[in-house]
Design a protein around this motif. Structure first.
Motif, PDB file in Angstrom:
ATOM      1  N   ILE A   1       1.104  18.330   6.070  1.00 57.14           N
ATOM      2  CA  ILE A   1       1.612  17.026   5.617  1.00 57.14           C
ATOM      3  C   ILE A   1       2.916  17.237   4.870  1.00 57.14           C
ATOM      4  CG2 ILE A   1       1.077  14.916   4.355  1.00 57.14           C
ATOM      5  CD1 ILE A   1      -1.838  15.778   4.443  1.00 57.14           C
TER       6      ILE A   1
ATOM      7  N   GLY B   1       0.980   7.373   1.607  1.00 57.95           N
ATOM      8  CA  GLY B   1       0.308   8.644   1.353  1.00 57.95           C
ATOM      9  C   GLY B   1      -1.200   8.495   1.247  1.00 57.95           C
ATOM     10  N   ASP B   2      -1.638   7.461   0.554  1.00 62.98           N
ATOM     11  CA  ASP B   2      -3.071   7.203   0.405  1.00 62.98           C
ATOM     12  C   ASP B   2      -3.731   7.043   1.757  1.00 62.98           C
ATOM     13  OD1 ASP B   2      -3.081   5.114  -2.593  1.00 62.98           O
ATOM     14  OD2 ASP B   2      -2.929   7.292  -2.279  1.00 62.98           O
TER      15      ASP B   2
ATOM     16  N   PRO C   1      -4.248  -1.823   5.208  1.00 61.38           N
ATOM     17  CA  PRO C   1      -4.661  -0.411   5.134  1.00 61.38           C
ATOM     18  C   PRO C   1      -5.638  -0.021   6.234  1.00 61.38           C
ATOM     19  CG  PRO C   1      -5.648  -1.709   3.365  1.00 61.38           C
ATOM     20  CD  PRO C   1      -4.654  -2.585   4.041  1.00 61.38           C
ATOM     21  N   VAL C   2      -6.534  -0.960   6.591  1.00 61.79           N
ATOM     22  CA  VAL C   2      -7.523  -0.637   7.624  1.00 61.79           C
ATOM     23  C   VAL C   2      -6.821  -0.382   8.961  1.00 61.79           C
ATOM     24  CG1 VAL C   2      -9.495  -1.508   8.904  1.00 61.79           C
ATOM     25  CG2 VAL C   2      -9.269  -2.014   6.476  1.00 61.79           C
TER      26      VAL C   2
ATOM     27  N   GLY D   1      -4.072  10.041   3.690  1.00 68.14           N
ATOM     28  CA  GLY D   1      -5.196  10.818   3.182  1.00 68.14           C
ATOM     29  C   GLY D   1      -6.525  10.361   3.758  1.00 68.14           C
ATOM     30  N   THR D   2      -6.744   9.058   3.738  1.00 64.69           N
ATOM     31  CA  THR D   2      -8.037   8.588   4.237  1.00 64.69           C
ATOM     32  C   THR D   2      -8.158   8.800   5.743  1.00 64.69           C
ATOM     33  OG1 THR D   2      -7.077   6.385   4.274  1.00 64.69           O
ATOM     34  CG2 THR D   2      -8.538   6.902   2.450  1.00 64.69           C
TER      35      THR D   2
ATOM     36  N   ASN E   1       0.827  -1.199   0.000  1.00 68.50           N
ATOM     37  CA  ASN E   1       0.000   0.000   0.000  1.00 68.50           C
ATOM     38  C   ASN E   1       0.860   1.246   0.000  1.00 68.50           C
ATOM     39  OD1 ASN E   1      -3.104  -0.452   0.588  1.00 68.50           O
ATOM     40  ND2 ASN E   1      -1.966  -2.099   1.584  1.00 68.50           N
ATOM     41  N   PHE E   2       0.258   2.338  -0.485  1.00 64.88           N
ATOM     42  CA  PHE E   2       0.937   3.629  -0.434  1.00 64.88           C
ATOM     43  C   PHE E   2       0.599   4.316   0.867  1.00 64.88           C
ATOM     44  CE2 PHE E   2       2.882   3.979  -4.475  1.00 64.88           C
ATOM     45  CZ  PHE E   2       2.105   3.257  -5.348  1.00 64.88           C
TER      46      PHE E   2
ATOM     47  N   LEU F   1      -6.802  11.247   7.474  1.00 70.53           N
ATOM     48  CA  LEU F   1      -7.081  12.659   7.719  1.00 70.53           C
ATOM     49  C   LEU F   1      -8.514  13.003   7.338  1.00 70.53           C
ATOM     50  CD1 LEU F   1      -3.737  14.357   6.686  1.00 70.53           C
ATOM     51  CD2 LEU F   1      -4.688  14.034   8.951  1.00 70.53           C
TER      52      LEU F   1
ATOM     53  N   GLU G   1      -4.576   2.756   8.856  1.00 74.26           N
ATOM     54  CA  GLU G   1      -5.388   3.960   8.888  1.00 74.26           C
ATOM     55  C   GLU G   1      -5.839   4.236  10.319  1.00 74.26           C
ATOM     56  OE1 GLU G   1      -8.614   4.312   5.925  1.00 74.26           O
ATOM     57  OE2 GLU G   1      -9.834   4.924   7.639  1.00 74.26           O
ATOM     58  N   GLN G   2      -6.201   3.188  11.034  1.00 74.78           N
ATOM     59  CA  GLN G   2      -6.631   3.355  12.418  1.00 74.78           C
ATOM     60  C   GLN G   2      -5.482   3.882  13.279  1.00 74.78           C
ATOM     61  OE1 GLN G   2      -9.751   3.116  13.224  1.00 74.78           O
ATOM     62  NE2 GLN G   2      -9.277   3.834  15.289  1.00 74.78           N
TER      63      GLN G   2
END
Lengths: 895, 240
Positions: A763, A742-743, A776-777, A746-747, A739-740, A749, A780-781
């Motif tokens: 950023i 940066g992506d 990613p989940v 983004g999610t 995964n990136f 934020l 992101e958390q």
């Protein structure tokens, strides 16, 4: 107890009886009265009633009537054992146990089993059957009863070797006396209906005289009557029926190393039975005991063992003066009768050394003293592994040395002769005698005395150089010299022996003390076991193994020399000792074929383990003193083992209490974190539903805002709780993929937009950061929690910066805020669940879980997260370091 | 736009949620039928065909996924928006693959739900082809001429990038699962990271801040979604 309550012992006995099988003994006065026949008849009757009866072993001896009775029973096949080329058949105990009938018929209770059987005696087999709840019928003759053994021998002049302890008789639930008149028995004998081993033909003829038979019959009947009496008494006691209770009698029998010890013990037992009281066998250990021969020591041990077997207590006490110690013990223990053997010493010795029995009689006060003759046993009594008696070797060396001393004295005397006269020369020889006594003991000293007397006579008394003495005074003087020399030898050697004994005792005590100190310092179970094994081995000169319970059985935990494999016989013996709380193995009653002797280790009542001992010398493993020493050592060891186990228990209890405390703290915290937003929501919503007078429009909007905000907060908290549960329960299956970063930033934020409304979010992440192998989940958390955390602690208007860069083999991501920072001592602890920095007076509400979730997720993805403080100003820096996977570099080529 | 005449079947076992949905969606002009479990839902379907189904995945009697599977097998051609819990990405993906059009996670905002419903209805009721050029914000995509412009500037896309964008445009406003995109653009055995890389490249070309995209949003763990088309000026009618 006379207070009308059932005696506890009787109740206990009755309770125990419930689980045991019932034992019925068919007792006969002599062989041939028909015990086996009667037993089979009774068995038949039971069979007809429908009881599950089998025959364990029945000796028919070829008699047709008996054989006829045997048919119709299920017979458990005997097991064959090979003994020195002869094939012997013994009762198959294991087969009977496996078959587990209700009732088994076992003939000849006193029979000795062939070597290699589990128990050396059949009555021990029967005991095991009973303990498993199987009823037993058995037969026995009166001469096989232990306590009656010597009485029967007196009557019939035939001593029977195979005996059964009285405890079995006493424990029997039923005794049936098979009684026929002597005339009838003799008739049967002549008719050839009585089994008689051909080897004992002559003795048997004596045996079956009418007088003998009558006496035996009376003995059998009397013994049974006594048993019935006891049963009645026990029944009365257990049902609290008032009756003529025993008058609190207590018998003490004094034994020493003499061969009549066993008969004294048996007498004491019979006396105690008649008086309905207990008996104790007492031996006083004096300085003289150390000099007793091995055979004597064995005899003493055997007598003490016999006392225990017959249901009495065996006590050994040290002391100076036998009679005094006996009286002291008797007085302290409420003894009412003392049994002692008649003095056997010649009168002159009695006069010289005193007689124990006479002194006892004089000082016994109110206690009755029974002085009995007692018969010495023919040959050695078979006890626990007695050896052949080796006579003390005659040592020449001490006598040579004594001669040397005397010669030296002679030389000195001749020199001094110029100056001193004869009587004083004698003192020089006395020195030699004393020297011999100090170095070599009584025998050498006496020899030296004689030699000195001769030398004095020859060299110093007129006429010189002859053994004649012309002067009567000189004779007297010489006589006195000899007398003094003897006395001095005696005293000196006694003192020497006592000193040696005291030294030995002091050494033993010292060793025990050091051992005790060593044990007190041990921390782990293994240490205790090794120390104990080593100590026992070195103090007793044996090989030791220690076994402790493990997984329902028992296993070797330590040994000296180190050993952890036992062969089958040993394993069986160890297990038996553990399960039955009795000695087993070499020299014991059970499984004597095992290599080692196994003794249970226990602290007070609770068993702790088993110790196995072994040495290379044949014969008894331990002398009585060694046995007592072993007990002292194992007691200490058992206590130490128990202590360690208790310490472990305390530790576990402490941990459990700590866990409980944490759990309740957790619940309190969660409850608070759930209730606080709910309270706000309920409060606000309640006011909106029933607006108080004067509620302005703006207030309404604000209240609604509260409802929404607090609901979202509650939502986040619950989400964290769920995440935490996932981590804790190990149900984390990260769905990792490339995964990136940066992506995901983004999610994350995107989701924190509302929370960071009052802050500036910057950023600084290059767009060419390598892809990371992450879920990613979860990631992101993590970012969400970090930003949420920053927003919580940093004041409004400040900047929250997200920075990232590649650093060799990892990617580093930082969340930097301008808040108060974290106290240095808490930099690690903030990642603990529910830890909240309580530095500021405003306790920041919200979950204490966020950061621990971050750590949990980051580490599950193979990364690291740490907290630090800014150097340039106040504020916290959270740094995540993730490894760059190999594949990521390949992906770049796609672009 | 008027939603009158559009009927939504709400299937959820929690009465407060149903009340909320009735009030919220009702306020938007939709007619609402409620069902508390799968059985009532199937009865309601028989009785009166709705235009859209709002389905809670966690029903007591038959699971939402089983219902979706049944409807797919029966050839039911209704737009379905599912309600699910936050951490159930796998369940969401499965629902989408079983034929659901979109999803909302609980707790949800009414606006978000309304948008999803609107998009789902639009895509079922009408083909995108009616609109010559797709426009949302500064992005314009002409599917016929295959020209993509961002803020007036033409952007050159690789074939795969264009394919992805095309699919997103054709389902603008609706979520497309990774699996769906992979299947359409490559084949079902390709790894997700290829998709991620291409989407990133695509973003870098059309987004102002690729890390905080305005057009192509990431639905974490599920897929991607292109922003809805801009509403046409009120002058033209007939469009939802």
């Amino acid at each position: 107890m006379n207070d009308g309550r059932p005696s506890p012992d009787a109740l206990l006995a009755e309770a125990e009886r419930e689980n045991r099988g019932r034992l019925k003994i068919f007792l006969g006065a002599a062989p041939g009265v028909g015990k086996t026949y009667e037993m089979l008849q009774s068995g038949r009757a039971k069979l007809a009633e429908g009881v599950d009866v089998v025959i364990g072993v029945v000796e028919t001896h070829g008699r047709k009537e008996t054989e006829a009775l045997v048919s119709g029973f299920e017979i458990v096949q005997r097991v064959e054992t090979d003994y020195k080329g002869r094939k012997l058949e013994e009762m198959d105990l294991d087969a009977i146990l496996a078959r587990h009938p209700q009732l088994v018929l076992v003939d000849e209770l006193a029979h000795s089993n062939a070597a290699g059987s589990r128990h050396p005696k059949r009555y021990l087999d029967v005991e095991e059957l009973l303990s498993r709840g199987i009823d037993v019928y058995t037969t026995i003759n009166v001469q096989h009863v232990e306590s009656l053994n010597d009485v029967v021998a007196q009557i019939t002049r035939v001593r029977v070797r195979e005996t059964v302890p009285d405890s079995i008789i006493d424990r029997a639930d039923d005794i049936e006396v098979i009684d026929i008149t002597p005339d009838d028995l003799l008739k049967r004998l002549h008719d050839g209906k009585v089994y008689v081993p051909t080897t004992a033909r002559r003795a048997v003829e004596n045996y079956f005289s009418p007088g003998n038979l009558t006496a035996l019959r009376e003995l059998a009947l009397r013994r049974t009557a006594q048993r019935v009496d006891d049963q009645l008494l026990s029944h009365m006691q257990s049902h609290a029926i008032a009756g003529p209770w025993a008058a609190g009698e207590r018998v003490l029998v004094c034994i020493d190393e003499h061969a009549r010890g066993p008969s004294l013990v048996r007498y004491a037992r019979r006396l105690a039975d008649r008086l309905r009281g207990p008996f104790v066998a007492l031996n006083i250990e004096t300085a003289r005991t150390a000099g007793v021969s091995d055979a004597g020591k064995d005899q003493l041990a055997a007598s003490l063992r016999l006392a225990e077997q017959l249901g009495g207590e065996a006590v050994v006490l040290p002391g100076q003066h036998i009679a005094t110690e006996i009286v002291r013990y008797a007085a302290a223990n409420n003894v009412t009768h003392i049994v002692i053997g008649k003095p056997q010493k010649p009168q002159w010795r009695e006069w010289l050394q005193g007689s124990v029995s006479h002194e006892l009689i004089r000082h016994a006060g109110d206690i009755s003293v029974h002085v009995i003759a007692g018969a010495a046993e023919q040959g050695a009594k078979p006890g626990a592994g007695l050896t052949h008696v080796t006579p003390p070797r005659f040592e020449l060396v001490p006598y040579l040395w004594s001669t040397g001393y005397v010669l030296v004295a002679l030389g000195a005397g001749l020199l001094l002769d110029r100056v001193l006269d004869v009587t004083n020369i004698a003192l020089v020889f006395l020195m030699a005698v004393l020297a011999a006594a100090l170095s070599f003991g009584l025998g050498a000293a006496l020899f030296a005395s004689l030699l000195s007397a001769l030398a004095l006579n020859f060299f110093f008394l007129k006429p010189l150089y002859t053994l004649n003495i012309s002067d009567p005074e000189s004779v007297i003087a010489l006589g006195f010299f000899l007398g003094v020399a003897f006395i001095a030898s005696n005293l000196t050697s006694r003192v020497q022996r006592q000193a040696a004994a005291a030294r030995q005792r002091a050494r033993t005590t010292e060793d025990l003390y050091l051992f005790s100190k060593k044990l007190a310092g041990t921390g782990t179970l293994d240490d205790v076991l090794w120390a104990t094994a080593y100590q026992i081995a070195s103090m007793l000169k044996v090989r030791v193994v220690l076994l402790l319970p493990e997984n329902g059985s028992i296993a070797v935990r330590a040994g000296y020399p180190p050993e952890d494999m036992l062969d089958e016989a040993d394993v069986a013996a160890a297990r038996w000792a553990w399960e039955n709380d009795r000695a087993a193995g070499r020299g014991a009653d059970t499984l004597p074929g095992a290599k080692r002797l196994y003794l249970p280790l226990k602290t007070g009542r609770t068993p702790v383990g088993v110790v196995g001992l072994d040495n290379d010398k044949p014969g008894p493993l331990l002398t009585p003193e060694q046995r007592r020493l072993l007990e002292a050592l194992t007691d200490q060891a058992a206590v130490a083992i128990e202590r360690i186990q208790l310490v472990d228990d305390v530790e576990r209890a402490k941990l459990a209490a700590e866990a409980d405390r944490l759990r309740s703290a957790l619940l309190t915290s969660i409850s608070h974190d759930l209730k606080t937003p709910l309270a706000a929501i309920l409060g606000a919503a309640g006011m909106l539903r029933e607006p108080p007078d004067g509620l302005a429009k703006d207030d309404e909007a604000e209240l609604l805002g509260t409802v929404v905000d607090e609901s979202e907060r509650l939502n986040r908290f619950i989400a964290n709780l769920l995440d935490m549960t996932r981590i804790e329960s190990g149900a984390m299956a990260p769905n990792a993929g490339l995964n990136f970063v940066g992506d995901i930033v983004g999610t994350a934020l995107q989701r924190t937009r509302k929370i960071t409304a009052g802050h500036r979010v910057q950023i600084d992440i290059p767009s060419d950061l390598p892809m990371l192998n992450i879920d990613p989940v979860l990631f992101e958390q993590v970012l969400f929690n970090l930003v949420d955390n920053a927003a919580k602690y940093a004041p409004d208007g400040t900047t929250i910066l997200l920075k990232g860069w590649a650093d060799g083999s990892s990617v580093v991501l930082q969340v930097i805020d301008e808040g108060p920072g974290i106290p240095t001592e808490d930099l690690e602890r903030i990642f603990d669940s529910f830890y909240r920095v309580r530095k500021s007076d405003q306790v920041r509400a919200g979950t204490g879980l966020g950061l621990s979730i971050c750590r949990g997720f980051v580490e599950a993805m193979g990364g690291r997260i740490i907290a630090a403080n800014r150097q340039d100003r106040s504020g916290a820096i959270f740094t995540i370091r993730m490894p760059i996977p190999q594949q990521a570099t390949d992906m770049d080529e796609l672009k | 736009m008027s939603n009158s005449g559009v009927r939504i079947l709400v299937i959820d076992d929690e009465p407060p949620i149903r009340k909320l949905l009735r009030m919220g969606l009702g306020a938007q002009g939709y007619a609402i039928t409620e069902a508390g479990n799968a059985r009532f839902a199937l009865e309601a379907l028989e009785a009166e065909r709705p235009d859209l189904i709002l389905l809670d995945l966690g029903l007591p009697d038959i699971s939402g996924h089983d219902l979706l599977a049944r409807w797919r097998d029966d050839g039911l051609d209704l737009p379905v928006v599912v309600l699910s819990s936050r951490t159930d990405e796998a369940g969401i993906v499965r629902a989408l693959e079983l034929g659901a059009d979109d999803y909302v996670t609980k707790p949800f905002g009414m606006n978000e739900l309304a948008a999803r419903i609107r998009v789902a209805l639009r895509h079922r009721l009408q083909q995108q082809g009616e609109r010559p050029v797709f426009v949302t914000g500064g992005l314009s995509v002409d599917l016929v001429k295959r020209i993509v412009r961002v803020d007036g500037r033409e952007v050159k896309l690789s074939p795969k990038e264009y394919d992805i964008l095309r699919l997103l445009v054709q389902h603008a406003g609706k979520v497309l699962t990774h699996h769906f995109l992979l299947e359409q653009v490559w084949d079902s055995t390709t790894d997700v990271q290829y998709l991620r890389v291409y989407v990133r490249q695509l973003r870098q070309k059309i987004e102002q801040t690729p890390d905080q995209p305005r057009y192509i949003t990431t639905e974490t763990g599920v897929g991607y979604r292109l922003a809805e088309a801009d509403p046409i000026e009120p002058a033209s009618s007939g469009q939802n």
